[in-house]
Design an enzyme around this catalytic site. Structure first.
Site, mmCIF file in Angstrom:
data_model
loop_
_atom_site.group_PDB
_atom_site.id
_atom_site.type_symbol
_atom_site.label_atom_id
_atom_site.label_comp_id
_atom_site.label_asym_id
_atom_site.label_seq_id
_atom_site.Cartn_x
_atom_site.Cartn_y
_atom_site.Cartn_z
ATOM 1 N N PRO A 295 17.631 27.381 1.208
ATOM 2 C CA PRO A 295 17.601 28.318 0.071
ATOM 3 C C PRO A 295 17.032 27.658 -1.176
ATOM 4 C CG PRO A 295 19.729 28.387 1.186
ATOM 5 C CD PRO A 295 18.994 27.222 1.759
ATOM 6 N N GLY A 296 16.212 28.395 -1.888
ATOM 7 C CA GLY A 296 15.688 27.926 -3.158
ATOM 8 C C GLY A 296 14.447 27.080 -3.074
ATOM 9 N N THR A 297 13.830 26.975 -1.909
ATOM 10 C CA THR A 297 12.642 26.131 -1.784
ATOM 11 C C THR A 297 11.353 26.866 -2.133
ATOM 12 O OG1 THR A 297 12.638 26.643 0.583
ATOM 13 C CG2 THR A 297 13.665 24.580 -0.099
ATOM 14 N N THR A 300 10.146 33.039 -1.047
ATOM 15 C CA THR A 300 9.774 34.327 -1.647
ATOM 16 C C THR A 300 8.672 34.146 -2.683
ATOM 17 O OG1 THR A 300 12.052 35.076 -1.306
ATOM 18 C CG2 THR A 300 10.696 36.371 -2.792
ATOM 19 N N HIS A 515 39.746 3.290 -10.491
ATOM 20 C CA HIS A 515 39.325 3.989 -9.268
ATOM 21 C C HIS A 515 37.796 4.076 -9.197
ATOM 22 C CE1 HIS A 515 39.997 6.992 -5.988
ATOM 23 N NE2 HIS A 515 38.778 7.370 -6.368
ATOM 24 N N GLU A 516 37.155 4.511 -10.273
ATOM 25 C CA GLU A 516 35.697 4.630 -10.263
ATOM 26 C C GLU A 516 35.037 3.261 -10.253
ATOM 27 O OE1 GLU A 516 34.320 7.400 -9.701
ATOM 28 O OE2 GLU A 516 36.175 8.542 -9.886
ATOM 29 N N HIS A 519 34.797 2.127 -6.640
ATOM 30 C CA HIS A 519 33.662 2.723 -5.923
ATOM 31 C C HIS A 519 32.356 2.005 -6.275
ATOM 32 C CE1 HIS A 519 35.779 5.982 -4.063
ATOM 33 N NE2 HIS A 519 36.133 6.563 -5.212
ATOM 34 N N ASP A 595 38.096 11.325 -0.689
ATOM 35 C CA ASP A 595 37.468 10.151 -0.075
ATOM 36 C C ASP A 595 37.914 9.997 1.370
ATOM 37 O OD1 ASP A 595 36.345 9.680 -2.567
ATOM 38 O OD2 ASP A 595 37.979 8.367 -3.203
#
Length: 706
Positions: A295-297, A300, A515-516, A519, A595
């Site tokens: 969708p959205g490529t 149309t 926490h971040e 990551h 996570d």
């Protein structure tokens, strides 16, 4: 004082209930059913013996009145005499001893003939009802003739003049007329009423039938047909939009980031413009072209560009418009669409979201005579049936090619399948340039950097990005759109708007920062993993903080992921929980729930689908029966035993535990960098990729080696 009989009786009917009246024989008069025929209500007063003389007088008066009615004198053709007169002596009234206002000494005398004068009658042919009643009571009305509905009467006075009176709803009118000797009759209507009623009874059904016939004719081919005002038969008409000379305002120059798809469609347009170029070599025009992509490529948009470039008649509709309330409408609309298209050949028919009617058949759900199956069968016949569709090119778009029926996809119907995929970096740069037209951009805006930060974005996503950036610039009262507005708009699209009014305690803020940081730290030290683009602890949407990684463009385009990358991905996802354990096992939170879901999904796919387990081997298990609504198996049966299921669970657990150990080892080795990064996040709330890498260089961090 003398009272005439008419005055006495009218007084009784107007409510003088203190005057008792005897029971009398009603005159024999033929009246319509809707008139009230009650003349008198006898009032018996057994407790008053002094009222007998007045009763006798009233009886005598009524007998005389009935004897001189027109019916009794009709044989002699004599005019009716005036009614008798009751005379009462006023000096004989004794209200104290009688309930009647008259005394007992009332004598009945013969009426005195009086000449009728016409000067007291109203003028004109229309009398008021009050004037009519006065004339009746004075004996100046000879006869009345009521209309059939009783709303109007025509009177004939004693002098021969006639007048009309509108009759109100007066139940005492008939009584008054009868007591005053007025001849009463009812009109039976005109002589032609019977014939008119007969003709009317035939004419009304004929008119109703003619009206229905015109309505259906209007729906079939009249003004309510194609392009008309609509009608009941329009259910079977196609709702496609027709343009003899399409003016979409879109050309291939407005389409960016889909060069291969444009090339395929440009050949179709060139075939329509220069057919001799291809027919000279024996080439045939493609009958159908299916645009496939997420969708959205821009599927149309490409169709609109084809309409703008081809210069041929163009029909466009959505597949959902074929199916309506009634059964059989879908097939009827398909037939109608192709009939109109063949009359305008050569032309293009564009069907958007064709999966609405082109789904795979054979599921058997909802009965074998499914409405959708009728529609697709008719579509298959029109595209490449017995009669063919010479000169009509069908252009369709879908983002679900896996659900389409195989008969619809075969050559001869859709000869070409054009894949409109997500744009690459170069395509995104071109799309950003297209959607930045008309926008005031600052000099620091770099489309190449924006394109590299938006991997996987479609053309619609990039259009929305530039629009959100323009809205943010207007909200901040800026005259230009800078890179900051574009960056903020990107984060808003990915994670949601900032919760600026959210109250976050220092303890929670510190926990989210660690926490971040966990990551980011694990992701940065994992070999061959995506670089860190940005770290933020500003709450957005449902997330308390976010860590952005810049995925590899090549990996996204190819869709190929190595085993080491997937293992690194699981370790990065578990880095947040490991960083929370710095505060102790009792202080960990539920912030890592998403996570854990990601880690479990990746580990199970590695075992069941990708063949990354030595014990399971290169076998794909747990495929299931597929979606029954796509014509596949109804039930989803396991294709492995319980013993194999136990092995799968153990292998998944082993992969997750291994990733957890790797994340723990990295954080424990670089605990100082973790503290510095968390403190920097608490102070600034946002750290970009360059600042994060400088912190790593200063801390002399080393990549993880297994």
């Amino acid at each position: 004082m003398a009272f005439s009989t008419s005055s006495l009786l009218s007084t009784n009917f107007l409510g003088a209930r203190n005057i008792p009246t005897p029971k009398t024989t009603k005159p024999s008069i033929s009246l319509p059913l809707f008139f009230k025929t009650k003349f008198f209500n006898s009032q018996n007063d057994n407790n008053n013996n002094n009222s007998e003389p007045i009763k006798s007088a009233a009886v005598s008066a009524l007998i005389l009145s009935s004897m001189f009615t027109p019916a009794a004198l009709a044989a002699d053709n004599l005019p009716p005499p005036p009614p008798p007169v009751l005379e009462a002596q006023p000096n004989q009234l004794n209200p104290a001893n009688s309930t009647s206002p008259f005394s007992q000494n009332i004598s009945l005398t013969a009426p005195k003939p009086q000449a009728q004068s016409s000067t007291d009658l109203p003028d004109g042919s229309q009398w008021r009802y009050s004037e009519f009643l006065n004339a009746v009571k004075k004996g100046k009305v000879e006869r009345v003739r009521f209309s059939k509905d009783g709303s109007v009467l025509q009177l004939t006075a004693v002098d021969g003049r006639r007048a009309n009176v509108i009759v109100p709803n007066d139940p005492d009118l008939i009584d008054i007329l009868a007591m005053n000797g007025v001849d009463i009759s009812v009109s039976e209507g005109e002589q032609g009423n019977g014939l008119f009623s007969f003709v009317g009874s035939l004419l009304l059904p004929f008119l109703a039938f003619a009206g229905l016939f015109l309505i259906f004719r209007r729906g079939q081919g009249g003004p309510g047909g194609p392009g008309g005002l609509g009608g009941p038969m329009d259910f079977g008409r196609s709702k496609s939009k027709f343009q003899e000379v399409p003016e979409t305002g879109v050309t291939f120059a407005d389409v960016a980031g889909a060069d291969q798809a444009k090339l395929e469609l440009q050949e179709v347009v060139d075939f329509l413009k220069n057919p001799d170029k291809y027919t000279a070599l024996g080439a045939k025009i493609p009958k159908g072209c299916l645009l496939v992509g997420p969708p959205g490529t821009g599927k149309t948009l490409l169709a609109r560009a084809v309409a703008g470039e081809a210069g041929t008649p163009f029909f466009s509709c959505a597949a959902s418009e074929f199916v309506e309330l009634f059964v059989g409408v879908g097939a009827s609309r398909v037939r109608d669409l192709f009939e109109k298209a063949k009359s305008k050949a050569p032309c293009i028919v564009f069907i958007d979201e064709i999966d609405a009617v082109g789904r795979q058949r054979g599921a058997g759900l909802g009965g074998g005579n499914d409405e959708r199956e009728q529609t697709i069968n008719q579509l298959l016949t029109e595209m490449d049936g017995f009669s063919g569709n010479s000169g009509v090119i069908v252009l369709a778009a879908t983002n679900r090619p896996d659900v389409l029926d195989s008969a619809l996809l075969r050559p001869g119907r859709f000869d070409r399948q054009v894949t409109v995929d997500r744009p690459d970096v170069a395509g995104r740069v071109k799309i950003l340039q297209v959607h930045s037209r008309g926008k005031a951009l600052a000099k620091d805006v770099d489309f190449d950097k924006i394109a590299r930060r938006t991997p996987g974005f479609t053309g619609v996503d990039l259009q929305n990005l530039m629009n959100e950036a323009a809205i943010l610039a207007a909200r901040r009262d800026l005259k230009e759109i800078s890179k900051d507005e574009i960056a903020d708009a990107l984060e808003r699209i990915i994670a949601g708007p900032e919760k600026k009014n959210a109250v976050v305690s220092e303890e929670k803020k510190k926990l989210v920062a660690y926490h971040e940081a966990g990551h980011a730290l694990v992701g940065a030290l994992m070999p061959e993993y995506d670089p860190v683009a940005k770290i933020s602890i500003i709450p957005r949407g449902q997330a308390g903080g976010l860590t952005f990684f810049a995925p590899s463009e090549e990996r996204l385009e190819s869709g190929l992921y190595s085993r080491s990358y997937l293992e690194n991905q699981m370790a990065v996802a578990l880095g947040g929980r490991v960083a929370e354990e710095v505060f102790g096992q009792d202080n960990v939170t539920t912030g890592a729930s998403n996570d854990f879901m990601q880690v479990s999904r990746v580990a199970r796919q590695m075992v069941e689908r990708f063949g990354f387990s030595k014990k399971i081997g290169q076998v794909a298990i747990g495929g299931g029966g597929g979606n029954p609504f796509l014509g596949q198996q109804m039930s989803s049966q396991k294709d492995y035993s319980m013993a194999t299921a136990d092995i799968v669970d153990k292998e998944v657990r082993e992969l997750v535990d291994k990733a957890y150990e790797r994340a723990t080892q990295i954080i424990n080795t670089h605990i100082d960098i973790l503290h510095k990064l968390a403190q920097l996040l608490i102070e600034k709330e946002t750290v970009d990729g360059e600042e994060f890498m400088s912190l790593f260089i200063d801390g002399k961090a080393e990549l993880y080696v297994s």
